[in-house]
Design a protein around this motif. Structure first.
Motif, mmCIF file in Angstrom:
data_model
loop_
_atom_site.group_PDB
_atom_site.id
_atom_site.type_symbol
_atom_site.label_atom_id
_atom_site.label_comp_id
_atom_site.label_asym_id
_atom_site.label_seq_id
_atom_site.Cartn_x
_atom_site.Cartn_y
_atom_site.Cartn_z
ATOM 1 N N ALA A 170 0.823 -1.031 -0.071
ATOM 2 C CA ALA A 170 -0.045 0.066 -0.035
ATOM 3 C C ALA A 170 0.864 1.173 0.059
ATOM 4 N N TYR A 171 2.077 1.351 0.727
ATOM 5 C CA TYR A 171 2.894 2.412 0.690
ATOM 6 C C TYR A 171 3.237 2.569 -0.724
ATOM 7 N N GLN A 172 3.785 1.526 -1.371
ATOM 8 C CA GLN A 172 4.367 1.722 -2.686
ATOM 9 C C GLN A 172 3.440 2.231 -3.487
ATOM 10 N N ARG A 173 2.030 1.922 -3.328
ATOM 11 C CA ARG A 173 1.036 2.544 -4.260
ATOM 12 C C ARG A 173 0.582 3.809 -3.802
ATOM 13 N N ARG B 116 6.793 -4.311 11.059
ATOM 14 C CA ARG B 116 7.207 -5.150 10.017
ATOM 15 C C ARG B 116 7.192 -4.471 8.621
ATOM 16 N N SER B 117 6.063 -3.752 8.392
ATOM 17 C CA SER B 117 5.834 -3.342 7.060
ATOM 18 C C SER B 117 7.145 -2.261 6.857
ATOM 19 N N ILE B 118 7.328 -1.507 7.948
ATOM 20 C CA ILE B 118 8.311 -0.389 7.667
ATOM 21 C C ILE B 118 9.694 -1.044 7.374
ATOM 22 N N GLY C 107 10.831 -0.044 3.830
ATOM 23 C CA GLY C 107 11.880 1.230 3.979
ATOM 24 C C GLY C 107 11.097 2.397 4.035
ATOM 25 N N LYS C 108 9.568 2.345 4.116
ATOM 26 C CA LYS C 108 8.872 3.628 4.232
ATOM 27 C C LYS C 108 8.091 3.645 5.579
ATOM 28 N N ARG C 109 8.379 4.883 6.392
ATOM 29 C CA ARG C 109 7.606 5.099 7.320
ATOM 30 C C ARG C 109 6.025 5.901 7.154
#
Length: 315
Positions: free
Chosen positions: A42-45, A64-66, A70-72
């Motif tokens: 979702a962050y990538q999108r 774990r998603s961070i 690599g995105k906060r």
């Protein structure tokens, strides 16, 4: 993805917020890496805003998603803290389990109005001091009450409001959706950050998802909308709708739409703990068992956390 400033705060957030309740133990209970992969995707999108709560037990997914992506993201969380001790414990838990230095938005969970603001005064005072020290960026409330939205307008300290908001008014405790609309409009005009929750009525409006989405698309007084998602397909579909402000009748989506319900297993012991903690008053004890009023139930799964025999689940 469109990004907006969340009211008068310093936060710039995506119009679509990832609500993490649905991936955690109270609902889908995805393995941590699987849920974290969805968040990272979702962050990538382009989604940069996630909503969680101490109750949801989803900090581990976000942490774990961070690590994976690599995105906060901008992180909003909430707790039922009512005094200095419980507020301190809630903040420390969030910082530790998320492995972050600060929380972007810390809210008090399910506030009802002035009387609960005053009852949680010590906690509010603690979070405001934490804000001064940089551990919390902004403070707000989540609520199912019109009164809480209205009462919050008297307090500059309450910077963000996270209200229940859907076209049928499901889950609004003290009035109608029309009354909530007017309260939210005024809060928006006064600079409060507004991000809506339960636009699908906790799953009860999924069979009418087109009207549910169009309702929030047509209402210009929301900065962001929290939506629970459980697959890459749902992420892609919601992003497309939010980017184009249009609802697409995707065949795959129509095939997989399933109205959620709270199910009570036969081994329910009738202890009544869940009844006590259901703020929607959707649960009652009858003949030694828990029964569900589906006209009031939001399918949030909060009650399952208080069941010692795991007799409650969202299906």
């Amino acid at each position: 993805m469109e990004y907006v400033k969340l009211g008068n705060t310093s936060l710039v957030v995506s119009k679509l917020c990832f609500g993490t309740l649905t991936i955690g133990p109270l609902q889908k209970n995805l393995p941590v890496d699987e849920g974290a992969e969805l968040l990272a995707y979702a962050y990538q999108r382009g989604i940069n805003f996630v909503d969680t709560a101490e109750l949801y037990d989803t900090y581990k997914y976000i942490r774990r998603s961070i690590e994976i992506g690599g995105k906060r993201p901008v992180i909003s969380t909430k707790s039922y803290a009512y005094d200095k001790k419980s507020a301190e414990a809630s903040l420390k838990k969030a910082l530790s389990e998320l492995n972050v230095d600060y929380i972007d938005l810390f809210m008090l969970h399910e506030q009802e109005g002035d009387h609960t603001f005053k009852g949680h005064y010590e906690a509010i005072e603690y979070f405001l001091k934490a804000k001064e020290k940089g551990y919390v960026r902004h403070f707000g409330i989540s609520t199912h009450y019109i009164k809480a939205v209205k009462d919050s307008l008297k307090y500059s300290e309450i910077e963000v409001i996270h209200p229940i908001f859907n076209f049928k008014g499901i889950g609004i405790v003290d009035g109608t959706i029309y009354q909530m609309i007017e309260a939210v409009k005024e809060a928006y005009r006064l600079g409060k950050g507004i991000f809506a929750m339960k636009i699908f009525g906790g799953g009860n409006l999924l069979s009418d998802f087109k009207n549910a989405l169009e309702f929030v698309f047509d209402f210009p007084y929301l900065h962001s909308v929290a939506v629970g998602m459980q697959s890459r397909f749902e992420i892609d579909y919601n992003i497309k709708c939010f980017e184009e402000r249009k609802v697409y009748l995707d065949e795959k989506l129509l095939e997989n739409i399933k109205t959620k319900r709270l199910h009570v297993e036969s081994w329910c012991e009738g202890c009544g703990r869940c009844v006590k903690y259901c703020h929607q008053k959707a649960l009652k004890l009858k003949d030694g068992k828990v029964t569900v009023d589906y006209t009031k139930c939001l399918c949030c799964g909060y009650c399952s956390r208080y069941c010692n025999v795991f007799a409650l689940k969202i299906i």
